[in-house]
Design an enzyme around this catalytic site. Structure first.
Site, PDB file in Angstrom:
ATOM      1  N   ASP A   1     -22.017   2.359   4.174  1.00 36.84           N
ATOM      2  CA  ASP A   1     -22.819   1.394   3.422  1.00 36.84           C
ATOM      3  C   ASP A   1     -21.932   0.623   2.454  1.00 36.84           C
ATOM      4  O   ASP A   1     -21.257   1.218   1.611  1.00 36.84           O
ATOM      5  CB  ASP A   1     -23.931   2.108   2.653  1.00 36.84           C
TER       6      ASP A   1
ATOM      7  N   TYR B   1     -19.683  -4.847  -4.514  1.00 31.88           N
ATOM      8  CA  TYR B   1     -18.879  -3.677  -4.864  1.00 31.88           C
ATOM      9  C   TYR B   1     -17.401  -4.026  -5.005  1.00 31.88           C
ATOM     10  O   TYR B   1     -16.629  -3.242  -5.563  1.00 31.88           O
ATOM     11  CB  TYR B   1     -19.036  -2.568  -3.814  1.00 31.88           C
TER      12      TYR B   1
ATOM     13  N   LYS C   1     -24.448  -6.212   2.049  1.00 30.13           N
ATOM     14  CA  LYS C   1     -25.551  -6.791   1.273  1.00 30.13           C
ATOM     15  C   LYS C   1     -25.170  -8.149   0.705  1.00 30.13           C
ATOM     16  O   LYS C   1     -24.027  -8.364   0.283  1.00 30.13           O
ATOM     17  CB  LYS C   1     -25.945  -5.857   0.130  1.00 30.13           C
TER      18      LYS C   1
ATOM     19  N   SER D   1     -28.019   6.304  -4.494  1.00 28.77           N
ATOM     20  CA  SER D   1     -27.922   7.244  -5.624  1.00 28.77           C
ATOM     21  C   SER D   1     -28.826   8.454  -5.407  1.00 28.77           C
ATOM     22  O   SER D   1     -29.554   8.868  -6.313  1.00 28.77           O
ATOM     23  CB  SER D   1     -28.261   6.545  -6.941  1.00 28.77           C
TER      24      SER D   1
ATOM     25  N   SER E   1     -26.515   9.679  -9.317  1.00 28.94           N
ATOM     26  CA  SER E   1     -25.490   8.723  -9.776  1.00 28.94           C
ATOM     27  C   SER E   1     -24.980   9.033 -11.177  1.00 28.94           C
ATOM     28  O   SER E   1     -24.948   8.182 -12.059  1.00 28.94           O
ATOM     29  CB  SER E   1     -26.056   7.294  -9.727  1.00 28.94           C
TER      30      SER E   1
END
Length: 324
Positions: free
Chosen positions: A44, A49, A79, A210, A214
């Site tokens: 993912d 990020y 994403k 998460s 997280s």
């Protein structure tokens, strides 16, 4: 229990994947290599990020002609970030992620948040007072551009992240390609029971980000509860001779929820995948269900008058003002 979930697009998505949020450059490549080595087939990612190029370097070592894996052996998600919601920007954003990842297509591409930011190269465009510069682009218009990515073969399927039930229905009402996934924060302190039921009714798979709480997120505070240290989860883990993390992941898997735990530690990466050799009893499932506090750990916050408040709560597309 199957190691896959079948999406409405008929794709088989591994129910455990490696999350790469907060995995810093210099770490994420080794994390992906360790994950592929021990059997992960679901990675993912997200443009926001800032590490997709390094993920791509790891994929290049394992995936392709003459390599250990072929492209269709690995399920890769990315994403669309908030600054790229304008329909004119969507394809460019997707192609950039593909270039960074070294891939010709994505298995799944998600709208990261329903809230659009001002267009541009700055990840978090801000005014002088620190507030976010928003755009008035509606997520329905963004979705229409996402559908064209499927038509062009750049992505196999499209989905959502951080959307509530009303927003999901809003998308479905005009969609040609319906969302196959809604990726949301989901763990025993935020069980998402109502949203999960709604997504099921629409043939949408829920993926938990998460899923272990997280704890390493940048804004974590010392006084908040630590999910992995919950005594009830500790007792259940001891009963099955598993770790609390494995119990949490197993709980979500038995609910049909895919999980993408993030780790850069090889032993934990391996441990998080070792959840298919035991099953939780109905009694233990119900006990974990009872731990729900509707507690979100991952909500964008900002400082206001010395207090932390939801950063985007006033925005009309902020997803967490609705009950679910």
């Amino acid at each position: 229990m199957s190691k896959f979930v079948t999406l409405s697009s008929r794709q088989r998505m591994p129910i455990i994947g490696l999350g790469t949020w907060k995995s810093s450059p210099g770490q994420v490549k080794q994390a992906v290599l360790a994950a592929l080595e021990c059997g992960y087939r679901h990675i993912d990612c997200a443009a926001a990020y800032g590490n997709e190029q390094e993920v791509g370097e790891a994929l290049a070592q394992w995936v392709g002609p003459g390599k250990a894996l072929q492209r269709d052996d690995v399920f890769v998600t990315s994403k669309l970030w908030n600054t790229m919601h304008d329909p004119e920007d969507v394809e460019e954003a997707c192609r950039t992620s593909l270039d960074h990842l070294g891939l010709s297509y994505l298995d799944l591409y998600l709208i990261h948040w329903p809230i659009a930011f001002q267009r541009g190269t700055e990840l978090m465009p801000r005014r002088e007072d620190g507030s976010i510069c928003y755009s008035d682009t509606h997520y329905r218009d963004t979705w229409t551009a996402m559908e064209k990515l499927v038509d062009k073969g750049l992505v196999k399927a499209i989905g959502l992240s951080n959307f509530n039930a009303r927003q999901i229905d809003d998308i479905i009402s005009t969609a040609r390609h319906t969302p196959v996934v809604n990726q949301v924060e989901c763990h025993p302190y935020l069980s998402q029971t109502d949203l999960l039921a709604h997504c099921r009714s629409k043939a949408i798979c829920v993926t938990a980000y998460s899923p272990l709480g997280s704890r390493d997120r940048p804004w974590a505070t010392a006084d908040e509860p630590c999910l992995l240290q919950d005594p009830h989860l500790g007792d259940i883990a001891q009963k099955y001779q598993k770790s609390p993390a494995q119990v949490i992941l197993r709980w979500n898997i038995q609910r049909g929820v895919a999980c993408i735990p993030k780790s850069v530690t090889p032993s934990r990466i391996q441990e998080n995948l070792a959840v298919f050799d035991f099953s939780l009893s109905q009694e233990d499932m119900e006990l974990i269900d009872s731990l729900n506090r509707n507690m979100r750990f991952v909500v964008p916050t900002t400082e206001k008058d010395g207090k932390k408040v939801f950063r985007d709560a006033h925005h009309p597309h902020f997803p967490f003002n609705d009950p679910y």
